[in-house]
Design a protein around this motif. Sequence first.
Motif, PDB file in Angstrom:
ATOM      1  N   ARG A   1      35.234  56.890  19.836  1.00 54.56           N
ATOM      2  CA  ARG A   1      34.232  55.784  20.649  1.00 54.56           C
ATOM      3  C   ARG A   1      34.625  55.786  22.112  1.00 54.56           C
ATOM      4  NH1 ARG A   1      32.510  49.753  19.179  1.00 54.56           N
ATOM      5  NH2 ARG A   1      31.729  49.215  21.371  1.00 54.56           N
ATOM      6  N   ALA A   2      33.974  55.886  22.957  1.00 54.19           N
ATOM      7  CA  ALA A   2      33.984  55.608  24.406  1.00 54.19           C
ATOM      8  C   ALA A   2      33.229  54.790  24.942  1.00 54.19           C
ATOM      9  CB  ALA A   2      33.883  57.027  25.148  1.00 54.19           C
ATOM     10  N   ASP A   3      33.870  53.671  25.491  1.00 54.14           N
ATOM     11  CA  ASP A   3      33.354  52.419  25.996  1.00 54.14           C
ATOM     12  C   ASP A   3      33.201  52.651  27.407  1.00 54.14           C
ATOM     13  OD1 ASP A   3      32.711  51.239  23.390  1.00 54.14           O
ATOM     14  OD2 ASP A   3      34.865  50.189  23.660  1.00 54.14           O
ATOM     15  N   ILE A   4      32.152  52.610  27.992  1.00 53.98           N
ATOM     16  CA  ILE A   4      32.036  53.034  29.363  1.00 53.98           C
ATOM     17  C   ILE A   4      31.265  51.734  29.990  1.00 53.98           C
ATOM     18  CG2 ILE A   4      31.040  54.356  31.390  1.00 53.98           C
ATOM     19  CD1 ILE A   4      30.659  56.570  29.237  1.00 53.98           C
ATOM     20  N   TYR A   5      31.871  50.814  31.171  1.00 58.12           N
ATOM     21  CA  TYR A   5      31.561  49.723  31.975  1.00 58.12           C
ATOM     22  C   TYR A   5      31.185  50.239  33.174  1.00 58.12           C
ATOM     23  CZ  TYR A   5      33.911  47.973  27.748  1.00 58.12           C
ATOM     24  OH  TYR A   5      34.278  47.730  26.251  1.00 58.12           O
ATOM     25  N   PRO A   6      30.097  49.472  33.573  1.00 58.65           N
ATOM     26  CA  PRO A   6      29.945  49.880  35.113  1.00 58.65           C
ATOM     27  C   PRO A   6      30.667  49.061  35.930  1.00 58.65           C
ATOM     28  CG  PRO A   6      28.440  48.161  34.136  1.00 58.65           C
ATOM     29  CD  PRO A   6      29.386  48.481  32.910  1.00 58.65           C
ATOM     30  N   ASN A   7      30.870  49.545  37.246  1.00 53.54           N
ATOM     31  CA  ASN A   7      31.736  49.153  38.195  1.00 53.54           C
ATOM     32  C   ASN A   7      30.949  48.313  39.348  1.00 53.54           C
ATOM     33  OD1 ASN A   7      30.406  51.032  39.650  1.00 53.54           O
ATOM     34  ND2 ASN A   7      32.186  52.038  40.483  1.00 53.54           N
ATOM     35  N   SER A   8      29.953  47.746  38.914  1.00 48.27           N
ATOM     36  CA  SER A   8      29.102  46.926  39.876  1.00 48.27           C
ATOM     37  C   SER A   8      29.191  45.395  39.580  1.00 48.27           C
ATOM     38  CB  SER A   8      27.448  47.517  39.705  1.00 48.27           C
ATOM     39  OG  SER A   8      26.999  47.044  38.391  1.00 48.27           O
ATOM     40  N   VAL A   9      29.757  45.074  38.658  1.00 48.29           N
ATOM     41  CA  VAL A   9      29.807  43.501  38.517  1.00 48.29           C
ATOM     42  C   VAL A   9      31.164  42.966  39.262  1.00 48.29           C
ATOM     43  CG1 VAL A   9      30.012  41.705  36.888  1.00 48.29           C
ATOM     44  CG2 VAL A   9      28.486  43.835  36.335  1.00 48.29           C
ATOM     45  N   SER A  10      31.132  41.988  39.859  1.00 42.04           N
ATOM     46  CA  SER A  10      32.519  41.434  40.375  1.00 42.04           C
ATOM     47  C   SER A  10      32.504  40.133  40.644  1.00 42.04           C
ATOM     48  CB  SER A  10      32.554  42.115  41.905  1.00 42.04           C
ATOM     49  OG  SER A  10      31.550  41.983  42.819  1.00 42.04           O
ATOM     50  N   ILE A  11      33.611  39.384  40.846  1.00 39.26           N
ATOM     51  CA  ILE A  11      33.690  38.206  41.123  1.00 39.26           C
ATOM     52  C   ILE A  11      33.313  38.136  42.664  1.00 39.26           C
ATOM     53  CG2 ILE A  11      35.202  36.281  41.833  1.00 39.26           C
ATOM     54  CD1 ILE A  11      37.053  37.502  39.566  1.00 39.26           C
ATOM     55  N   SER A  12      32.356  37.260  43.297  1.00 33.51           N
ATOM     56  CA  SER A  12      31.681  37.285  44.315  1.00 33.51           C
ATOM     57  C   SER A  12      32.511  36.060  45.427  1.00 33.51           C
ATOM     58  CB  SER A  12      30.245  37.274  44.372  1.00 33.51           C
ATOM     59  OG  SER A  12      29.564  37.185  45.395  1.00 33.51           O
ATOM     60  N   GLU A  13      32.354  35.026  44.741  1.00 35.95           N
ATOM     61  CA  GLU A  13      32.868  33.837  45.240  1.00 35.95           C
ATOM     62  C   GLU A  13      33.374  32.656  44.211  1.00 35.95           C
ATOM     63  OE1 GLU A  13      30.614  30.738  48.672  1.00 35.95           O
ATOM     64  OE2 GLU A  13      29.425  31.839  47.593  1.00 35.95           O
ATOM     65  N   PHE A  14      34.073  31.841  44.864  1.00 33.26           N
ATOM     66  CA  PHE A  14      34.502  30.789  43.839  1.00 33.26           C
ATOM     67  C   PHE A  14      35.041  29.690  44.704  1.00 33.26           C
ATOM     68  CE2 PHE A  14      38.182  33.567  44.393  1.00 33.26           C
ATOM     69  CZ  PHE A  14      39.267  32.947  44.608  1.00 33.26           C
ATOM     70  N   LEU A  15      34.877  28.302  44.226  1.00 28.66           N
ATOM     71  CA  LEU A  15      35.567  27.265  44.685  1.00 28.66           C
ATOM     72  C   LEU A  15      36.591  26.483  43.926  1.00 28.66           C
ATOM     73  CD1 LEU A  15      34.708  25.084  46.960  1.00 28.66           C
ATOM     74  CD2 LEU A  15      33.493  23.694  45.411  1.00 28.66           C
ATOM     75  N   PRO A  16      37.818  26.733  44.253  1.00 24.32           N
ATOM     76  CA  PRO A  16      39.061  26.292  43.515  1.00 24.32           C
ATOM     77  C   PRO A  16      39.565  24.869  43.688  1.00 24.32           C
ATOM     78  CG  PRO A  16      39.729  27.821  45.164  1.00 24.32           C
ATOM     79  CD  PRO A  16      38.212  27.613  45.288  1.00 24.32           C
ATOM     80  N   ASN A  17      39.114  24.489  44.925  1.00 25.73           N
ATOM     81  CA  ASN A  17      39.390  22.879  45.436  1.00 25.73           C
ATOM     82  C   ASN A  17      38.153  22.311  45.995  1.00 25.73           C
ATOM     83  OD1 ASN A  17      40.822  20.664  46.021  1.00 25.73           O
ATOM     84  ND2 ASN A  17      42.302  21.512  47.662  1.00 25.73           N
ATOM     85  N   PRO A  18      37.451  21.696  45.066  1.00 20.21           N
ATOM     86  CA  PRO A  18      36.458  21.051  45.432  1.00 20.21           C
ATOM     87  C   PRO A  18      36.408  19.654  45.966  1.00 20.21           C
ATOM     88  CG  PRO A  18      36.282  20.932  43.075  1.00 20.21           C
ATOM     89  CD  PRO A  18      37.454  21.642  43.279  1.00 20.21           C
ATOM     90  N   SER A  19      35.406  19.375  46.931  1.00 19.08           N
ATOM     91  CA  SER A  19      35.370  17.826  47.371  1.00 19.08           C
ATOM     92  C   SER A  19      35.147  16.943  46.338  1.00 19.08           C
ATOM     93  CB  SER A  19      34.603  17.721  48.626  1.00 19.08           C
ATOM     94  OG  SER A  19      32.928  17.927  48.127  1.00 19.08           O
ATOM     95  N   GLU A  20      35.251  15.679  46.586  1.00 17.40           N
ATOM     96  CA  GLU A  20      34.896  14.477  45.326  1.00 17.40           C
ATOM     97  C   GLU A  20      33.598  14.631  44.786  1.00 17.40           C
ATOM     98  OE1 GLU A  20      35.780  10.627  46.835  1.00 17.40           O
ATOM     99  OE2 GLU A  20      37.511  11.158  47.994  1.00 17.40           O
ATOM    100  N   MET A  21      32.382  15.287  45.492  1.00 18.74           N
ATOM    101  CA  MET A  21      31.444  15.163  44.851  1.00 18.74           C
ATOM    102  C   MET A  21      30.772  16.529  44.401  1.00 18.74           C
ATOM    103  SD  MET A  21      30.453  12.356  45.341  1.00 18.74           S
ATOM    104  CE  MET A  21      28.681  12.103  44.983  1.00 18.74           C
TER     105      MET A  21
END
Length: 193
Positions: free
Chosen positions: A18-38
């Motif tokens: 069995r060969a699983d093939i995954y696309p290379n088009s999905v990625s982490i685009s942006e993230f917020l690690p230290n949000p403000s109070e709101m």
Amino acid sequence: MATLKVSDGTQTKESQLRADIYPNSVSISEFLPNPSEMENQWIELANQSPYSVDVSGWGLGVEDKIAVFKFPENTFLASGGFLVLSKDITGLLLQASNGSVYLFYPNGQIAGKVEYKKARQGVSASLAQSGQFTWTDQKTPGSKNIVVFSSVPEKNIESSSVLMNDKASVGAAKTKTLFVEYSKYNGVKSFIA
């Protein structure tokens, strides 16, 4: 499923793989690690392919060992789409300093990772067209990133390649950049909408 059948005229042997093939088009685009109070922490994925991608079983984590959050069955990310996941949904706690975000394939292998240092409050890490992440106060969860580069590069952010089967990057030293590159493993990245 691939099948190999070998025969010497007298005996026959058959094996399946069995060969699983995954696309290379999905990625982490942006993230917020230290949000403000709101605000709340969040991670955004993007699909840059011309077709929808089934991300069922893909996962997110903050360590390279295991995905803490896994996408449920029948989860698709539309072509050119974005998916924003809050801390309340993923259960992931991003560190404000010296943290990582990992994207996992359904088989548990690492699809990519982003490492960062000293995230300022209310500033997101955003993937630029150059393929590098940079800190920006122009947060764009759920839409295309807006990256404005400073004329003075930040000093405490490093970049390192994490390509596993790229002979050119094996043993490569870390290099200073504005942020950390999002790297793909085995030529694959991924995304949802």
